[in-house]
Structures are given as C-alpha cells and as structure tokens.
Scaffold this motif. Structure first.
Motif, PDB file in Angstrom:
ATOM      1  N   GLU A  69       0.816  -1.214   0.000  1.00  0.00           N
ATOM      2  CA  GLU A  69       0.000   0.000   0.000  1.00  0.00           C
ATOM      3  C   GLU A  69       0.847   1.259   0.000  1.00  0.00           C
ATOM      4  N   ASP A  70       2.007   1.195   0.629  1.00  0.00           N
ATOM      5  CA  ASP A  70       2.884   2.372   0.685  1.00  0.00           C
ATOM      6  C   ASP A  70       3.387   2.777  -0.692  1.00  0.00           C
ATOM      7  N   LEU A  71       3.444   1.814  -1.615  1.00  0.00           N
ATOM      8  CA  LEU A  71       3.857   2.133  -2.978  1.00  0.00           C
ATOM      9  C   LEU A  71       2.892   3.117  -3.628  1.00  0.00           C
ATOM     10  N   ALA A  72       1.606   2.935  -3.352  1.00  0.00           N
ATOM     11  CA  ALA A  72       0.596   3.806  -3.941  1.00  0.00           C
ATOM     12  C   ALA A  72       0.449   5.113  -3.184  1.00  0.00           C
ATOM     13  N   LEU A  73       0.726   5.078  -1.890  1.00  0.00           N
ATOM     14  CA  LEU A  73       0.495   6.254  -1.056  1.00  0.00           C
ATOM     15  C   LEU A  73       1.732   7.124  -0.881  1.00  0.00           C
ATOM     16  N   LEU A  75       2.811   9.263  -2.757  1.00  0.00           N
ATOM     17  CA  LEU A  75       2.500  10.631  -3.165  1.00  0.00           C
ATOM     18  C   LEU A  75       2.070  11.491  -1.982  1.00  0.00           C
ATOM     19  N   PHE A  76       1.594  10.841  -0.917  1.00  0.00           N
ATOM     20  CA  PHE A  76       1.172  11.580   0.270  1.00  0.00           C
ATOM     21  C   PHE A  76       2.313  11.799   1.259  1.00  0.00           C
ATOM     22  N   ALA A  77       3.441  11.138   1.019  1.00  0.00           N
ATOM     23  CA  ALA A  77       4.518  11.167   2.015  1.00  0.00           C
ATOM     24  C   ALA A  77       4.992  12.584   2.319  1.00  0.00           C
ATOM     25  N   ASP A  78       5.122  13.404   1.290  1.00  0.00           N
ATOM     26  CA  ASP A  78       5.600  14.773   1.497  1.00  0.00           C
ATOM     27  C   ASP A  78       4.569  15.648   2.191  1.00  0.00           C
ATOM     28  N   HIS A  79       3.326  15.153   2.258  1.00  0.00           N
ATOM     29  CA  HIS A  79       2.261  15.957   2.857  1.00  0.00           C
ATOM     30  C   HIS A  79       1.975  15.563   4.306  1.00  0.00           C
ATOM     31  N   GLU A  80       2.621  14.503   4.785  1.00  0.00           N
ATOM     32  CA  GLU A  80       2.343  14.036   6.144  1.00  0.00           C
ATOM     33  C   GLU A  80       2.543  15.140   7.172  1.00  0.00           C
ATOM     34  N   ASP A  81       3.645  15.855   7.061  1.00  0.00           N
ATOM     35  CA  ASP A  81       3.952  16.897   8.046  1.00  0.00           C
ATOM     36  C   ASP A  81       3.741  18.292   7.468  1.00  0.00           C
ATOM     37  N   GLU A  82       2.942  18.391   6.396  1.00  0.00           N
ATOM     38  CA  GLU A  82       2.769  19.690   5.742  1.00  0.00           C
ATOM     39  C   GLU A  82       2.140  20.714   6.677  1.00  0.00           C
ATOM     40  N   ALA A  83       1.071  20.325   7.366  1.00  0.00           N
ATOM     41  CA  ALA A  83       0.418  21.267   8.284  1.00  0.00           C
ATOM     42  C   ALA A  83       1.383  21.704   9.379  1.00  0.00           C
ATOM     43  N   HIS A 141      -5.493   6.253   6.512  1.00  0.00           N
ATOM     44  CA  HIS A 141      -5.801   6.704   7.864  1.00  0.00           C
ATOM     45  C   HIS A 141      -4.541   6.792   8.716  1.00  0.00           C
ATOM     46  N   GLY A 142      -3.589   5.897   8.469  1.00  0.00           N
ATOM     47  CA  GLY A 142      -2.332   5.961   9.197  1.00  0.00           C
ATOM     48  C   GLY A 142      -1.557   7.219   8.868  1.00  0.00           C
ATOM     49  N   TYR A 143      -1.567   7.622   7.608  1.00  0.00           N
ATOM     50  CA  TYR A 143      -0.915   8.864   7.204  1.00  0.00           C
ATOM     51  C   TYR A 143      -1.573  10.050   7.914  1.00  0.00           C
ATOM     52  N   GLN A 144      -2.894  10.016   8.000  1.00  0.00           N
ATOM     53  CA  GLN A 144      -3.605  11.122   8.629  1.00  0.00           C
ATOM     54  C   GLN A 144      -3.316  11.192  10.122  1.00  0.00           C
ATOM     55  N   ARG A 145      -3.201  10.046  10.759  1.00  0.00           N
ATOM     56  CA  ARG A 145      -2.848  10.053  12.187  1.00  0.00           C
ATOM     57  C   ARG A 145      -1.460  10.643  12.407  1.00  0.00           C
ATOM     58  N   ARG A 146      -0.546  10.324  11.512  1.00  0.00           N
ATOM     59  CA  ARG A 146       0.803  10.891  11.644  1.00  0.00           C
ATOM     60  C   ARG A 146       0.787  12.393  11.368  1.00  0.00           C
TER      61      ARG A 146
END
Length: 214
Positions: A69-73, A75-83, A141-146
C-alpha cells in the motif's frame, strides 16, 4: 585539523546527494507501481511485478516500502507533516490557524490535488484508484494520524494541542473529499472553486471559534 571529518562541507554535500538519490529512487519505484496499479488494478498487481518494472529485487523494494500500500500512497509522504511545517514556518505574529487557512486557500487556488480540487486526468485516475481500494483507504488513515501527531507537536504538547490538530486535519480531509466527490460526479475544478473557497472559509471560521487559542 580540528573536529570530526563528518562535519566537513564535503561530507555534508555527500550526505545531501545520497539523500536526494534515495528520494528519487523512492519516487521512481512508486511511479512504476502506480502505473501498474492504474493499468491493472491494485489487487491484480504483485510486488514482484512492481520490483521487475522498477528494475530492482523484492528485498530491495521492501527496504524502501514496507508494505504494498505504501507504494501507492508515497505521493502523500511529502504531505504528512505539511500542516506542521506551515505552523512552524509561519511569520511572526500570524496565528497557527490563520496560517493553515491561508495555506489551504492557496492550495485551492493552485488546484493542489491534496485539496481535492483538481480535474486533470492523471489526478482523477489516481483518486479513483485510492478511494476505490479499501486497503489503500485504510492505510491512508495511518498517514492522517501521523499528520495529526506532527501538527500537535508544532502546536505544543498536551491534550489541547492533540484535540486541535485532530479537528484541523479532519476539516481539511472533509473539505478535500467533498471537492473530489463533486469532481468525480462530473463538475469541473473551476466550477467547484467558488463553493470550495466558501466552504473552506466557513470551516476555518468555525475552527477559529472553537480553537480560540489559535
């Protein structure tokens, strides 16, 4: 000569180059995987196929991506700590919530895919893959929790910061999902834009009332 060789400019440059190469390898592997997922469906593609397409072995792939799943997600990695980065880098005198509001509105204006307000064909295809695959939604959801944890750290320690970060990340997610829903149903990004801005202003206004400290 004094100090450790690790502190030398050449050493720092080497470390920076290796980090850039590592990030590029992450992107290359993820892009290969997403191309296969879009063409064949997430569940129909094996990790072995992704490794072959990327020109690496399975063990090497798993060193970069612990789960399929991390292969597809990625693209969200750079946004995890964006806020969190927005809050940490805000100008003096600007409240955290105001900085986050301005950042989200700017994202709408730029049609940042993270805001859901983007109708480019590749973005639409990726969103269909993401939201149409239960295991990817669960992993997201794990990305969002982080993201919440990172933002809470930027806002300060304690329950108040944790509650605030949870509300802020949830609002951004809901706004993005509503934009995506309307575009998925056939509306254009330009057509949705005025309502997206109005909804963001309303949502951040309500957050401001509830999160008076920020």
């Amino acid at each position: 000569m004094s100090g450790d060789d690790n502190d030398s400019p050449d050493r720092a440059e080497d470390l920076g180059l290796r980090e850039r190469k590592k990030r590029q390898r992450h992107r290359d592997i993820s892009n290969a995987a997403i191309g296969l997922f879009l063409a064949k469906g997430f569940d129909a593609v094996s990790v072995a196929e992704v490794a072959a397409a990327a020109g690496i072995s399975k063990p090497t792939l798993f060193r970069y991506f612990p789960a399929k799943e991390d292969l597809a997600l990625h693209l969200f990695a750079d946004h995890e700590d964006e806020a969190a980065r927005v809050v940490a880098g805000r100008p003096d005198g600007v409240r955290p919530l105001d900085a986050l509001r301005a950042h989200f509105l700017d994202g709408l204006d730029r049609r940042d895919p993270v805001t859901g307000l983007n109708d480019a064909a590749p973005v639409l295809a990726y969103h269909r893959l993401l939201y149409g695959t239960p295991s990817l939604v669960a992993r997201l959801h794990g990305y969002q929790r982080r993201s919440e944890a990172a933002l809470a750290g930027a806002l300060g320690a304690g329950v108040v910061a944790a509650l605030g970060s949870g509300q802020i990340i949830a609002v951004q997610r809901i706004l993005a999902e509503e934009n995506w829903r309307r575009i998925k149903e056939g509306e254009s990004a330009d057509g949705v834009f005025p309502d997206a801005v109005a909804a963001a202003e309303l949502a951040f206004g309500q957050l401001r009332t509830g999160l008076s400290l920020w």
